[in-house]
Design a protein around this motif. Structure first.
Motif, PDB file in Angstrom:
ATOM      1  N   LEU A 186       0.917  -1.110   0.038  1.00 52.15           N
ATOM      2  CA  LEU A 186      -0.108   0.192  -0.153  1.00 52.15           C
ATOM      3  C   LEU A 186       1.005   1.369   0.081  1.00 52.15           C
ATOM      4  O   LEU A 186       0.557   2.182  -0.559  1.00 52.15           O
ATOM      5  CB  LEU A 186      -0.858  -0.138   1.147  1.00 52.15           C
ATOM      6  CG  LEU A 186      -1.868   1.160   1.282  1.00 52.15           C
ATOM      7  CD1 LEU A 186      -3.029   1.170   0.171  1.00 52.15           C
ATOM      8  CD2 LEU A 186      -2.537   1.095   2.815  1.00 52.15           C
ATOM      9  N   ALA A 187       1.796   1.345   0.823  1.00 52.25           N
ATOM     10  CA  ALA A 187       2.601   2.513   0.850  1.00 52.25           C
ATOM     11  C   ALA A 187       4.275   2.104   0.712  1.00 52.25           C
ATOM     12  O   ALA A 187       4.923   2.113   1.768  1.00 52.25           O
ATOM     13  CB  ALA A 187       2.484   3.132   2.354  1.00 52.25           C
ATOM     14  N   VAL A 209       1.994  -0.805  -7.666  1.00 49.68           N
ATOM     15  CA  VAL A 209       0.859   0.241  -7.179  1.00 49.68           C
ATOM     16  C   VAL A 209      -0.338  -0.025  -7.805  1.00 49.68           C
ATOM     17  O   VAL A 209      -0.353   0.187  -9.007  1.00 49.68           O
ATOM     18  CB  VAL A 209       1.316   1.531  -6.522  1.00 49.68           C
ATOM     19  CG1 VAL A 209       2.534   1.350  -5.743  1.00 49.68           C
ATOM     20  CG2 VAL A 209       1.732   2.247  -7.730  1.00 49.68           C
ATOM     21  N   THR A 213      -2.638   7.899  -7.130  1.00 49.13           N
ATOM     22  CA  THR A 213      -2.181   8.778  -6.127  1.00 49.13           C
ATOM     23  C   THR A 213      -0.982   7.964  -5.331  1.00 49.13           C
ATOM     24  O   THR A 213       0.118   8.685  -4.984  1.00 49.13           O
ATOM     25  CB  THR A 213      -3.269   9.000  -5.117  1.00 49.13           C
ATOM     26  OG1 THR A 213      -3.720   7.598  -4.599  1.00 49.13           O
ATOM     27  CG2 THR A 213      -4.158   9.882  -5.503  1.00 49.13           C
ATOM     28  N   GLN A 214      -1.070   6.771  -5.177  1.00 48.60           N
ATOM     29  CA  GLN A 214       0.036   5.790  -4.721  1.00 48.60           C
ATOM     30  C   GLN A 214       1.266   6.212  -5.572  1.00 48.60           C
ATOM     31  O   GLN A 214       2.360   6.249  -5.143  1.00 48.60           O
ATOM     32  CB  GLN A 214      -0.261   4.351  -4.733  1.00 48.60           C
ATOM     33  CG  GLN A 214      -1.171   4.096  -3.731  1.00 48.60           C
ATOM     34  CD  GLN A 214      -1.686   2.767  -3.773  1.00 48.60           C
ATOM     35  OE1 GLN A 214      -2.132   2.098  -4.569  1.00 48.60           O
ATOM     36  NE2 GLN A 214      -1.150   1.831  -2.727  1.00 48.60           N
ATOM     37  N   ARG A 217       2.864   9.518  -5.243  1.00 47.72           N
ATOM     38  CA  ARG A 217       3.641   9.776  -3.773  1.00 47.72           C
ATOM     39  C   ARG A 217       5.050   8.782  -4.103  1.00 47.72           C
ATOM     40  O   ARG A 217       5.746   9.378  -3.422  1.00 47.72           O
ATOM     41  CB  ARG A 217       2.623   9.134  -2.722  1.00 47.72           C
ATOM     42  CG  ARG A 217       3.204   8.853  -1.547  1.00 47.72           C
ATOM     43  CD  ARG A 217       3.452  10.358  -0.648  1.00 47.72           C
ATOM     44  NE  ARG A 217       3.686  10.403   0.633  1.00 47.72           N
ATOM     45  CZ  ARG A 217       2.934  10.328   1.683  1.00 47.72           C
ATOM     46  NH1 ARG A 217       1.635  10.128   1.385  1.00 47.72           N
ATOM     47  NH2 ARG A 217       3.416  10.257   2.991  1.00 47.72           N
ATOM     48  N   THR A 218       4.943   7.874  -4.652  1.00 48.25           N
ATOM     49  CA  THR A 218       6.017   6.885  -4.662  1.00 48.25           C
ATOM     50  C   THR A 218       7.162   7.668  -5.463  1.00 48.25           C
ATOM     51  O   THR A 218       8.324   7.539  -5.121  1.00 48.25           O
ATOM     52  CB  THR A 218       5.649   5.662  -5.140  1.00 48.25           C
ATOM     53  OG1 THR A 218       4.654   4.918  -4.501  1.00 48.25           O
ATOM     54  CG2 THR A 218       7.185   4.471  -5.068  1.00 48.25           C
ATOM     55  N   GLY A 299      -0.993  10.492   3.425  1.00 47.50           N
ATOM     56  CA  GLY A 299      -1.195  10.183   1.966  1.00 47.50           C
ATOM     57  C   GLY A 299      -2.488  11.243   1.509  1.00 47.50           C
ATOM     58  O   GLY A 299      -2.824  10.961   0.416  1.00 47.50           O
TER      59      GLY A 299
END
Length: 300
Positions: A186-187, A209, A213-214, A217-218, A299
């Protein structure tokens, strides 16, 4: 020289304990394990397992209802789509991309976080071979047990290159000189510091992912940590084709979005990544943007 783990189960005549995939005249698949003295039953009749034991792969059997079935061993892509699931599996189209673009090679030392149901673990183990090392981390014990059973069922027992740890990667990672790290979680940004210490210079980080959004962010977190080159991100889709005489057209259904993949390579210690020369679109970050971790890790 002994055969690699699982190789004997992939060739030769059918044996007791082998998995068999039957294909009926409509292209539907049925998978079962051969047992002496047992019968395979369908709504179109049955036939004894003994009829296949000792027969070559690619044989055709007929049920008592005179329906013909083609008998083959299931390929690994077939196996992972039909095996028992705890979490969602990594689809073969994505597993193939990971093996290729993360450059998984025989003998590689690989760390995987987020085992799920053992789909990607099976692909990785077959690629690295008995002389490699795959250390898989899974937070949930129930998922880890399902994955262990699936992997051992495919290879016919424990794989000598596999170690499975129940727990968070960032809290338990002790491996060093790792060639590749695969994060299916997930993160993944929460693991970057631990991963950067484990990877060798030139090693590859690959993240899988599900959402944009993931993905964003990654990528921003990889850029911020400063010890990887510029990450590359993509997704793949598969569309089969119908071919029947002159009727050659794409199928109406396809395997669409399953997830995003991104890769980045570990830089040598003390090296700063080259400055990005491509400018982002005007307003891409906004006047109030303060970096990927400015929200305190929520997040949001």
């Amino acid at each position: 020289m002994s055969e690699p783990t699982g190789a004997a189960r992939r060739r030769g005549p059918f044996k007791v304990g082998d998995q068999v995939q039957l294909t009926d005249p409509k292209g539907r698949h049925y998978t079962f394990t051969l047992e002496a003295g047992k019968n395979f039953h369908t709504h179109k009749g049955s036939f004894p397992h003994d009829e296949l034991i000792g027969a070559p792969e690619g044989s055709v059997v007929r049920t008592t209802g005179n329906v013909a079935y083609l008998a083959l061993r299931p390929l690994l892509p077939d196996y992972v789509l039909s095996m028992p699931r705890g979490a969602a599996v990594v689809y073969p189209k994505d597993a193939g991309q990971i093996l290729a673009f993360a450059d998984i090679f025989p003998g590689a030392r690989v760390v995987e976080a987020g085992v799920g149901s053992g789909s990607l673990s099976s692909f990785l183990l077959r690629a690295i071979g008995d002389q490699g090392m795959l250390h898989s981390y899974e937070r949930r014990e129930d998922f880890a047990e399902i994955a262990r059973q699936n992997v051992e069922r495919y290879f016919g027992g424990p794989h000598p290159a596999w170690q499975l740890t129940v727990g968070d990667l960032q809290d338990n990672l002790s491996d060093t000189d790792v060639d590749r790290v695969i994060l299916d979680m997930l993160a993944p940004w929460e693991c970057l510091e631990a991963v950067s210490k484990a990877l060798v210079p030139g090693g590859i980080l690959c993240c899988y992912v599900a959402t944009t959004t993931q993905l964003a962010r990654t990528v921003e977190s990889i850029r911020e940590i400063g010890c990887f080159n510029e990450p590359t991100a993509w997704e793949t889709m598969i569309r089969n084709w119908h071919i029947e005489g002159l009727a050659v057209r794409p199928d109406h259904r396809m395997i669409g979005h399953t997830g995003f993949l991104l890769t980045a390579r570990r830089l040598a210690d003390g090296v700063e990544p080259p400055m990005r020369r491509r400018r982002p679109a005007k307003g891409a970050y906004g006047e109030d943007y303060a970096g990927p971790n400015a929200d305190g890790g929520t997040g949001r």
